[in-house]
Design a protein around this motif. Sequence first.
Motif: not given
Length: 162
Positions: A133-137, A142-146, A124-128, A93-96
């Motif tokens: 369960g779509v994203l693992t911790q 990783t996405e939060k840091a980016r 907030s979208k990432l947290a949702a 999947p493309p990067s968020l």
Amino acid sequence: MSADVIVGLVIIGTSIWVAIDASRIGARKGLVKGLADIGPAGWFFCCLLIWIIGFPVYLAKRSQIIHAVATAATAVPPQDSTVQVVPYPLVPPPSLYPSPRAQGQRGSWEGTASAVTSKADELSKLAALLQSGVLTQEEFNTEKARLLAAPSLPVTPPPAPN
């Protein structure tokens, strides 16, 4: 009844029988070579209009049509050696979020108010996504840091084309 009426009824009756029989045996265009390469409607009109030729030709070609239908139903089309069957590719999947390099290149979508959202909205979208369960911790971190490392995009409209 006169002879003309009887001949007319025979022509109409045999033409209808030919159309029904041709349909029942599966006659269609492309099965046999030559003038007999017609479907049920073609056989009907051929017998109706030129019965003296059409009816005997149908009777003579009937077994050839039946054989061609049976052969076409059981024949396996030959595989072209140049065509390769490739399984559906598993594309990640493309990067968020776009990479920092891509963020430095201004696209036509950048700078519009509808395309740019705040970092808080993105978090907030990432947290949702994490909660659903779509994203693992690990993916979330990783996405939060980016997201936090990426520079903010200005909310200015792109320059008007000249």
